[in-house]
Motif scaffolding. Structure first.
Motif, mmCIF file in Angstrom:
data_model
loop_
_atom_site.group_PDB
_atom_site.id
_atom_site.type_symbol
_atom_site.label_atom_id
_atom_site.label_comp_id
_atom_site.label_asym_id
_atom_site.label_seq_id
_atom_site.Cartn_x
_atom_site.Cartn_y
_atom_site.Cartn_z
ATOM 1 N N GLN A 11 36.140 52.680 41.549
ATOM 2 C CA GLN A 11 37.165 52.074 40.714
ATOM 3 C C GLN A 11 38.228 51.628 41.813
ATOM 4 O O GLN A 11 39.045 50.822 41.275
ATOM 5 N N ALA A 12 38.536 52.249 42.873
ATOM 6 C CA ALA A 12 39.417 51.755 43.791
ATOM 7 C C ALA A 12 39.095 50.364 44.589
ATOM 8 O O ALA A 12 39.782 49.632 45.326
ATOM 9 N N GLY A 13 37.913 49.720 43.944
ATOM 10 C CA GLY A 13 37.465 48.330 44.816
ATOM 11 C C GLY A 13 36.633 48.329 45.675
ATOM 12 O O GLY A 13 36.060 47.255 46.245
ATOM 13 N N MET A 14 36.017 49.678 45.970
ATOM 14 C CA MET A 14 35.213 49.610 47.299
ATOM 15 C C MET A 14 33.816 49.502 46.646
ATOM 16 O O MET A 14 33.247 49.790 45.594
ATOM 17 N N ARG A 15 32.893 48.775 47.552
ATOM 18 C CA ARG A 15 31.424 48.474 47.299
ATOM 19 C C ARG A 15 30.823 49.497 47.915
ATOM 20 O O ARG A 15 30.343 49.537 49.077
ATOM 21 N N VAL A 16 30.255 50.436 46.936
ATOM 22 C CA VAL A 16 29.546 51.894 47.525
ATOM 23 C C VAL A 16 28.401 51.975 46.604
ATOM 24 O O VAL A 16 28.285 51.549 45.331
ATOM 25 N N THR A 17 27.197 52.079 47.409
ATOM 26 C CA THR A 17 25.948 52.380 46.887
ATOM 27 C C THR A 17 25.588 53.842 47.280
ATOM 28 O O THR A 17 25.846 54.430 48.236
#
Length: 427
Positions: A311-317
Protein backbone atom coordinates in the motif's frame (compact mmCIF):
# COMPACT_ATOMS: atom_id res chain seq x y z
CA UNK A 1 47.86 -10.87 99.30
CA UNK A 2 45.04 -12.58 97.35
CA UNK A 3 45.47 -13.44 93.66
CA UNK A 4 42.95 -10.82 92.66
CA UNK A 5 45.35 -8.21 93.93
CA UNK A 6 48.31 -9.66 92.05
CA UNK A 7 49.95 -7.09 89.85
CA UNK A 8 49.87 -9.24 86.76
CA UNK A 9 46.39 -10.71 86.92
CA UNK A 10 43.94 -8.77 89.00
CA UNK A 11 40.87 -7.05 87.68
CA UNK A 12 39.59 -9.73 85.36
CA UNK A 13 36.19 -8.16 85.67
CA UNK A 14 37.64 -5.07 84.10
CA UNK A 15 37.44 -6.88 80.75
CA UNK A 16 33.66 -6.92 80.90
CA UNK A 17 33.67 -3.16 80.66
CA UNK A 18 35.11 -3.30 77.13
CA UNK A 19 32.40 -4.86 74.92
CA UNK A 20 32.46 -2.14 72.29
CA UNK A 21 31.72 -3.24 68.76
CA UNK A 22 33.66 -2.06 65.68
CA UNK A 23 32.03 0.17 63.14
CA UNK A 24 34.22 -0.59 60.12
CA UNK A 25 35.21 -3.78 58.26
CA UNK A 26 38.73 -3.42 56.80
CA UNK A 27 40.56 -5.20 59.62
CA UNK A 28 38.52 -8.35 59.35
CA UNK A 29 38.69 -8.53 55.57
CA UNK A 30 42.49 -8.76 55.48
CA UNK A 31 44.09 -12.09 54.73
CA UNK A 32 45.92 -11.97 58.08
CA UNK A 33 43.49 -10.93 60.82
CA UNK A 34 46.41 -10.18 63.08
CA UNK A 35 47.57 -6.91 64.52
CA UNK A 36 44.57 -4.87 63.52
CA UNK A 37 42.28 -2.72 65.56
CA UNK A 38 39.19 -4.44 64.20
CA UNK A 39 38.15 -1.27 62.46
CA UNK A 40 37.97 1.01 65.50
CA UNK A 41 36.93 4.56 64.54
CA UNK A 42 39.48 7.31 65.08
CA UNK A 43 37.22 9.28 67.44
CA UNK A 44 35.63 7.94 70.61
CA UNK A 45 31.90 7.50 70.61
CA UNK A 46 29.80 8.14 73.75
CA UNK A 47 29.85 4.40 74.33
CA UNK A 48 33.66 4.39 74.14
CA UNK A 49 33.86 7.19 76.70
CA UNK A 50 31.60 5.24 79.05
CA UNK A 51 33.63 2.03 78.60
CA UNK A 52 36.95 3.83 79.13
CA UNK A 53 35.64 5.53 82.25
CA UNK A 54 34.50 2.23 83.77
CA UNK A 55 37.84 0.59 82.87
CA UNK A 56 39.75 3.48 84.47
CA UNK A 57 37.71 3.36 87.69
CA UNK A 58 38.00 -0.42 87.84
CA UNK A 59 41.78 -0.27 87.43
CA UNK A 60 42.04 2.38 90.15
CA UNK A 61 39.89 0.32 92.51
CA UNK A 62 41.86 -2.89 91.99
CA UNK A 63 45.13 -1.00 92.32
CA UNK A 64 44.09 0.55 95.65
CA UNK A 65 42.98 -2.84 96.99
CA UNK A 66 46.33 -4.34 96.06
CA UNK A 67 48.19 -1.38 97.53
CA UNK A 68 46.28 -1.63 100.82
CA UNK A 69 46.92 -5.37 101.02
CA UNK A 70 50.66 -4.83 100.45
CA UNK A 71 50.79 -2.24 103.29
CA UNK A 72 49.14 -4.67 105.70
CA UNK A 73 51.35 -7.63 104.83
CA UNK A 74 54.76 -6.03 104.16
CA UNK A 75 54.76 -2.39 105.41
CA UNK A 76 57.27 -1.08 102.77
CA UNK A 77 59.19 2.20 103.29
CA UNK A 78 57.42 5.48 102.62
CA UNK A 79 59.51 6.14 99.51
CA UNK A 80 58.44 2.81 98.06
CA UNK A 81 54.84 3.55 98.96
CA UNK A 82 55.01 6.92 97.18
CA UNK A 83 56.59 5.39 94.08
CA UNK A 84 53.93 2.69 94.13
CA UNK A 85 51.09 5.23 94.15
CA UNK A 86 52.70 7.41 91.46
CA UNK A 87 53.37 4.42 89.21
CA UNK A 88 49.85 3.06 89.67
CA UNK A 89 48.30 6.47 88.97
CA UNK A 90 50.31 6.94 85.79
CA UNK A 91 49.42 3.43 84.61
CA UNK A 92 45.71 4.04 85.18
CA UNK A 93 45.86 7.38 83.31
CA UNK A 94 47.67 5.69 80.42
CA UNK A 95 44.65 3.40 79.98
CA UNK A 96 42.90 6.23 78.11
CA UNK A 97 45.27 5.44 75.19
CA UNK A 98 45.04 1.66 75.51
CA UNK A 99 43.40 1.23 72.09
CA UNK A 100 46.12 2.99 70.13
CA UNK A 101 49.10 1.40 71.98
CA UNK A 102 47.79 -1.79 73.62
CA UNK A 103 50.98 -3.89 73.39
CA UNK A 104 53.36 -1.19 74.62
CA UNK A 105 51.04 -0.27 77.49
CA UNK A 106 50.54 -3.90 78.55
CA UNK A 107 54.29 -4.64 78.49
CA UNK A 108 55.11 -1.58 80.60
CA UNK A 109 52.34 -2.35 83.11
CA UNK A 110 53.47 -6.00 83.35
CA UNK A 111 57.05 -4.94 84.09
CA UNK A 112 55.95 -2.36 86.68
CA UNK A 113 53.62 -4.85 88.35
CA UNK A 114 56.61 -6.97 89.30
CA UNK A 115 57.35 -4.46 92.08
CA UNK A 116 54.38 -2.05 92.29
CA UNK A 117 51.09 -3.35 93.69
CA UNK A 118 48.91 -0.43 92.56
CA UNK A 119 49.59 -1.25 88.87
CA UNK A 120 47.66 -4.55 89.16
CA UNK A 121 44.34 -3.16 87.86
CA UNK A 122 45.92 -1.31 84.92
CA UNK A 123 47.91 -4.44 83.99
CA UNK A 124 44.74 -6.57 83.92
CA UNK A 125 42.81 -4.08 81.76
CA UNK A 126 45.78 -3.68 79.39
CA UNK A 127 46.12 -7.48 79.04
CA UNK A 128 42.43 -7.79 78.22
CA UNK A 129 42.77 -5.06 75.58
CA UNK A 130 45.64 -6.89 73.91
CA UNK A 131 43.64 -10.14 73.84
CA UNK A 132 40.73 -8.30 72.20
CA UNK A 133 42.64 -6.30 69.59
CA UNK A 134 45.63 -8.48 68.73
CA UNK A 135 46.10 -12.01 67.40
CA UNK A 136 46.64 -15.03 69.61
CA UNK A 137 50.44 -15.17 69.36
CA UNK A 138 50.83 -11.61 70.59
CA UNK A 139 48.23 -12.05 73.34
CA UNK A 140 49.90 -15.26 74.52
CA UNK A 141 53.30 -13.54 74.71
CA UNK A 142 51.94 -10.63 76.75
CA UNK A 143 50.04 -13.04 79.02
CA UNK A 144 53.25 -15.00 79.65
CA UNK A 145 55.05 -11.78 80.59
CA UNK A 146 52.26 -10.94 83.05
CA UNK A 147 52.50 -14.42 84.61
CA UNK A 148 56.27 -14.06 85.03
CA UNK A 149 55.83 -10.61 86.60
CA UNK A 150 53.27 -12.05 89.03
CA UNK A 151 55.69 -14.79 90.03
CA UNK A 152 58.43 -12.19 90.57
CA UNK A 153 56.10 -10.05 92.69
CA UNK A 154 55.29 -12.96 95.02
CA UNK A 155 59.00 -13.75 95.26
CA UNK A 156 59.63 -10.15 96.49
CA UNK A 157 56.50 -9.90 98.63
CA UNK A 158 55.53 -13.37 99.84
CA UNK A 159 52.17 -13.86 101.52
CA UNK A 160 51.89 -15.32 104.98
CA UNK A 161 48.85 -17.52 104.33
CA UNK A 162 49.72 -18.77 100.84
CA UNK A 163 52.86 -20.48 99.61
CA UNK A 164 54.76 -19.17 96.61
CA UNK A 165 53.74 -22.07 94.25
CA UNK A 166 50.09 -21.62 95.19
CA UNK A 167 50.27 -17.86 94.58
CA UNK A 168 51.96 -18.42 91.22
CA UNK A 169 49.31 -21.01 90.23
CA UNK A 170 46.50 -18.61 91.09
CA UNK A 171 48.25 -15.83 89.16
CA UNK A 172 48.58 -18.02 86.07
CA UNK A 173 44.92 -19.00 86.39
CA UNK A 174 43.77 -15.38 86.48
CA UNK A 175 46.04 -14.45 83.58
CA UNK A 176 44.53 -17.30 81.56
CA UNK A 177 40.97 -16.24 82.46
CA UNK A 178 41.57 -12.62 81.40
CA UNK A 179 43.28 -13.69 78.16
CA UNK A 180 40.63 -16.26 77.17
CA UNK A 181 37.88 -13.77 77.97
CA UNK A 182 39.49 -11.18 75.72
CA UNK A 183 39.94 -13.73 72.92
CA UNK A 184 36.29 -14.70 73.20
CA UNK A 185 35.24 -11.07 72.81
CA UNK A 186 37.55 -10.78 69.78
CA UNK A 187 36.10 -13.92 68.17
CA UNK A 188 32.56 -12.65 68.74
CA UNK A 189 33.40 -9.32 67.13
CA UNK A 190 34.95 -11.03 64.13
CA UNK A 191 31.85 -13.19 63.77
CA UNK A 192 29.60 -10.12 63.87
CA UNK A 193 31.79 -8.39 61.29
CA UNK A 194 31.79 -11.46 59.06
CA UNK A 195 28.01 -11.75 59.18
CA UNK A 196 27.66 -8.05 58.51
CA UNK A 197 30.03 -8.25 55.54
CA UNK A 198 28.12 -11.22 54.13
CA UNK A 199 24.84 -9.35 54.55
CA UNK A 200 26.24 -6.33 52.70
CA UNK A 201 27.60 -8.59 49.97
CA UNK A 202 24.26 -10.39 49.61
CA UNK A 203 22.45 -7.05 49.37
CA UNK A 204 24.92 -5.81 46.76
CA UNK A 205 24.57 -8.98 44.69
CA UNK A 206 20.79 -8.79 44.91
CA UNK A 207 20.86 -5.16 43.77
CA UNK A 208 23.13 -6.11 40.86
CA UNK A 209 20.78 -8.90 39.79
CA UNK A 210 17.80 -6.54 39.90
CA UNK A 211 19.70 -3.88 37.97
CA UNK A 212 20.81 -6.40 35.34
CA UNK A 213 17.26 -7.70 34.92
CA UNK A 214 16.01 -4.12 34.54
CA UNK A 215 18.76 -3.37 32.02
CA UNK A 216 17.95 -6.45 29.95
CA UNK A 217 14.26 -5.59 29.97
CA UNK A 218 14.94 -2.04 28.83
CA UNK A 219 17.14 -3.37 26.04
CA UNK A 220 14.29 -5.62 24.92
CA UNK A 221 11.88 -2.69 24.97
CA UNK A 222 14.35 -0.55 23.03
CA UNK A 223 14.58 -3.23 20.34
CA UNK A 224 10.80 -3.42 20.14
CA UNK A 225 10.59 0.37 19.85
CA UNK A 226 13.14 0.42 17.04
CA UNK A 227 11.50 -2.38 15.10
CA UNK A 228 7.97 -1.04 15.41
CA UNK A 229 8.53 2.70 15.07
CA UNK A 230 11.09 2.42 12.28
CA UNK A 231 8.58 0.45 10.24
CA UNK A 232 5.70 2.85 10.88
CA UNK A 233 7.69 6.01 10.36
CA UNK A 234 9.21 4.71 7.14
CA UNK A 235 5.68 4.17 5.83
CA UNK A 236 4.79 7.72 6.81
CA UNK A 237 7.85 9.02 4.99
CA UNK A 238 7.02 7.14 1.80
CA UNK A 239 3.45 8.43 1.63
CA UNK A 240 4.45 11.96 2.58
CA UNK A 241 7.12 11.89 -0.12
CA UNK A 242 4.55 10.79 -2.67
CA UNK A 243 2.33 13.74 -1.78
CA UNK A 244 5.31 16.08 -1.98
CA UNK A 245 6.36 14.97 -5.46
CA UNK A 246 2.79 14.63 -6.84
CA UNK A 247 0.96 17.75 -5.65
CA UNK A 248 -1.23 17.49 -8.77
CA UNK A 249 -2.41 13.97 -8.00
CA UNK A 250 -6.15 13.27 -8.12
CA UNK A 251 -8.11 14.13 -5.03
CA UNK A 252 -8.94 10.47 -4.46
CA UNK A 253 -5.23 9.50 -4.40
CA UNK A 254 -4.40 12.40 -2.09
CA UNK A 255 -7.22 11.42 0.24
CA UNK A 256 -6.13 7.79 0.19
CA UNK A 257 -2.49 8.73 0.96
CA UNK A 258 -3.60 11.10 3.71
CA UNK A 259 -5.71 8.31 5.22
CA UNK A 260 -2.74 5.94 5.22
CA UNK A 261 -0.57 8.63 6.83
CA UNK A 262 -3.17 9.24 9.50
CA UNK A 263 -3.60 5.53 10.22
CA UNK A 264 0.15 4.93 10.33
CA UNK A 265 0.69 7.92 12.61
CA UNK A 266 -2.11 6.75 14.89
CA UNK A 267 -0.63 3.25 15.03
CA UNK A 268 2.87 4.63 15.68
CA UNK A 269 1.54 6.73 18.58
CA UNK A 270 -0.30 3.70 19.93
CA UNK A 271 2.85 1.59 19.79
CA UNK A 272 4.88 4.36 21.44
CA UNK A 273 2.26 4.77 24.17
CA UNK A 274 2.39 1.05 24.93
CA UNK A 275 6.18 1.04 25.14
CA UNK A 276 6.19 4.07 27.44
CA UNK A 277 3.52 2.40 29.53
CA UNK A 278 5.73 -0.65 29.99
CA UNK A 279 8.61 1.60 31.06
CA UNK A 280 6.41 3.33 33.61
CA UNK A 281 4.86 0.15 34.98
CA UNK A 282 6.05 -0.67 38.48
CA UNK A 283 6.64 -4.23 39.70
CA UNK A 284 3.40 -5.78 40.91
CA UNK A 285 1.07 -3.61 38.82
CA UNK A 286 -0.19 -6.65 36.94
CA UNK A 287 -1.49 -8.04 40.20
CA UNK A 288 -3.66 -4.93 40.70
CA UNK A 289 -5.57 -5.16 37.48
CA UNK A 290 -3.42 -3.25 35.01
CA UNK A 291 -4.04 -3.79 31.30
CA UNK A 292 -2.23 -6.86 29.91
CA UNK A 293 0.43 -6.43 27.27
CA UNK A 294 -0.81 -6.32 23.69
CA UNK A 295 -0.54 -9.67 21.82
CA UNK A 296 2.79 -9.87 20.05
CA UNK A 297 2.95 -10.42 16.26
CA UNK A 298 3.52 -13.92 14.91
CA UNK A 299 4.49 -15.46 11.60
CA UNK A 300 0.87 -15.28 10.45
CA UNK A 301 1.05 -11.48 10.58
CA UNK A 302 3.77 -11.35 7.90
CA UNK A 303 1.11 -11.20 5.15
CA UNK A 304 -0.42 -8.11 6.77
CA UNK A 305 3.05 -6.58 7.00
CA UNK A 306 3.64 -7.21 3.28
CA UNK A 307 0.25 -5.73 2.40
CA UNK A 308 1.08 -2.53 4.32
CA UNK A 309 4.31 -2.19 2.35
CA UNK A 310 2.47 -2.71 -0.93
CA UNK A 311 0.00 0.00 0.00
CA UNK A 312 2.98 2.30 0.55
CA UNK A 313 4.02 1.74 -3.05
CA UNK A 314 6.67 -0.95 -2.58
CA UNK A 315 6.93 -3.83 -5.03
CA UNK A 316 6.96 -6.77 -2.65
CA UNK A 317 6.45 -10.45 -3.49
CA UNK A 318 5.89 -13.08 -0.81
CA UNK A 319 6.85 -16.72 -1.43
CA UNK A 320 5.71 -19.02 1.34
CA UNK A 321 7.27 -22.42 0.76
CA UNK A 322 6.07 -24.05 3.95
CA UNK A 323 4.19 -27.29 3.52
CA UNK A 324 1.23 -26.09 5.62
CA UNK A 325 0.19 -23.16 7.74
CA UNK A 326 1.46 -24.69 11.01
CA UNK A 327 2.66 -21.95 13.31
CA UNK A 328 6.09 -22.23 14.94
CA UNK A 329 6.54 -21.51 18.65
CA UNK A 330 5.55 -18.01 19.71
CA UNK A 331 9.12 -16.80 20.28
CA UNK A 332 10.23 -18.11 16.85
CA UNK A 333 7.23 -16.62 15.07
CA UNK A 334 7.71 -13.23 16.70
CA UNK A 335 11.41 -13.21 15.78
CA UNK A 336 10.58 -14.16 12.17
CA UNK A 337 8.10 -11.29 11.98
CA UNK A 338 10.76 -8.85 13.24
CA UNK A 339 13.25 -10.14 10.64
CA UNK A 340 10.80 -9.49 7.79
CA UNK A 341 9.86 -6.12 9.28
CA UNK A 342 13.48 -5.01 9.52
CA UNK A 343 14.19 -6.22 5.97
CA UNK A 344 11.27 -4.26 4.51
CA UNK A 345 12.20 -1.16 6.52
CA UNK A 346 15.80 -1.28 5.27
CA UNK A 347 14.59 -1.71 1.69
CA UNK A 348 12.43 1.40 1.98
CA UNK A 349 15.34 3.37 3.47
CA UNK A 350 18.18 2.30 1.22
CA UNK A 351 16.62 0.89 -1.97
CA UNK A 352 13.67 3.12 -2.72
CA UNK A 353 11.80 1.93 -5.79
CA UNK A 354 13.54 -1.46 -5.94
CA UNK A 355 11.62 -4.72 -5.95
CA UNK A 356 11.73 -6.79 -2.78
CA UNK A 357 11.27 -10.55 -2.43
CA UNK A 358 10.29 -12.21 0.86
CA UNK A 359 10.71 -15.96 1.09
CA UNK A 360 9.58 -18.25 3.92
CA UNK A 361 10.47 -21.93 4.00
CA UNK A 362 10.92 -24.73 6.51
CA UNK A 363 9.02 -27.13 8.71
CA UNK A 364 8.94 -28.61 12.16
CA UNK A 365 12.22 -30.27 13.03
CA UNK A 366 14.24 -28.67 10.22
CA UNK A 367 13.96 -25.02 11.20
CA UNK A 368 12.51 -21.90 9.63
CA UNK A 369 14.27 -19.98 6.83
CA UNK A 370 13.49 -16.32 6.21
CA UNK A 371 15.05 -14.45 3.34
CA UNK A 372 14.49 -10.84 2.25
CA UNK A 373 16.32 -9.68 -0.87
CA UNK A 374 16.04 -6.52 -2.88
CA UNK A 375 17.47 -5.24 -6.13
CA UNK A 376 19.84 -2.26 -6.16
CA UNK A 377 18.06 1.10 -5.77
CA UNK A 378 16.59 2.65 -8.88
CA UNK A 379 18.55 5.75 -9.89
CA UNK A 380 20.77 7.72 -7.54
CA UNK A 381 20.06 7.94 -3.84
CA UNK A 382 17.65 10.73 -2.95
CA UNK A 383 19.24 13.49 -0.88
CA UNK A 384 16.30 13.44 1.53
CA UNK A 385 16.08 9.72 1.93
CA UNK A 386 14.97 8.26 5.25
CA UNK A 387 17.90 8.38 7.73
CA UNK A 388 18.98 5.29 9.59
CA UNK A 389 20.66 4.82 12.94
CA UNK A 390 22.73 1.86 11.73
CA UNK A 391 21.76 -0.28 14.73
CA UNK A 392 18.79 -2.18 13.30
CA UNK A 393 20.75 -5.14 11.98
CA UNK A 394 22.88 -5.24 15.13
CA UNK A 395 19.81 -5.51 17.34
CA UNK A 396 18.23 -7.99 14.96
CA UNK A 397 21.31 -10.22 15.08
CA UNK A 398 21.14 -10.21 18.87
CA UNK A 399 17.45 -11.07 18.80
CA UNK A 400 18.06 -13.99 16.43
CA UNK A 401 20.97 -15.29 18.52
CA UNK A 402 18.84 -15.19 21.67
CA UNK A 403 16.29 -17.36 19.87
CA UNK A 404 19.04 -19.83 18.95
CA UNK A 405 19.26 -18.99 15.26
CA UNK A 406 21.69 -17.46 12.78
CA UNK A 407 21.58 -14.22 10.80
CA UNK A 408 23.49 -13.32 7.62
CA UNK A 409 23.32 -10.18 5.53
CA UNK A 410 25.27 -8.63 2.67
CA UNK A 411 25.41 -8.11 -1.06
CA UNK A 412 25.24 -11.01 -3.47
CA UNK A 413 27.56 -11.25 -6.56
CA UNK A 414 24.69 -9.88 -8.63
CA UNK A 415 24.48 -6.71 -6.54
CA UNK A 416 21.31 -7.61 -4.62
CA UNK A 417 21.16 -7.07 -0.88
CA UNK A 418 20.21 -10.28 0.95
CA UNK A 419 19.08 -10.72 4.56
CA UNK A 420 18.82 -14.35 5.61
CA UNK A 421 17.87 -15.83 8.98
CA UNK A 422 17.53 -19.39 10.16
CA UNK A 423 15.48 -20.02 13.29
CA UNK A 424 15.10 -23.31 15.17
CA UNK A 425 11.68 -24.96 14.89
CA UNK A 426 11.58 -27.99 17.16
CA UNK A 427 9.34 -30.87 16.22
Amino acid sequence: MTPSAAPSTGGSSGGSADPEFPALLPGLLRSDPGDVDLGRPARRSPRDWAVDTVAFLLAVGIGLIGYDTALVNNDPPEVVQLLDLVGGGLACIALWWRRSRPIELSVVCALLSAGLTSVAGAAAVALFTVAVHRRFVVAAGVATLNAVSGASFYALYPEETTSWPESVALTVLFVAVVTVWGMFVRARRQLVLSLRARAHQAEAESALRVERARHLERERIAREMHDVLAHRISLLSVHAGALEYRPDAPREDVARAAGVIRASAHQALQDLREVIGVLRTQPGDDAHGSDPERPQPTLADVRTLVDESRQAGMRVTLADGRADDTEPPQAVGRCAYRVVQEGLTNARKHADGASVRVRLDGAEGSGLDIEISNKPPVGSAAPDRIPGAGSGLVGLAERVELTGGRLQHGHTPGGDFRLHAWLPWPA
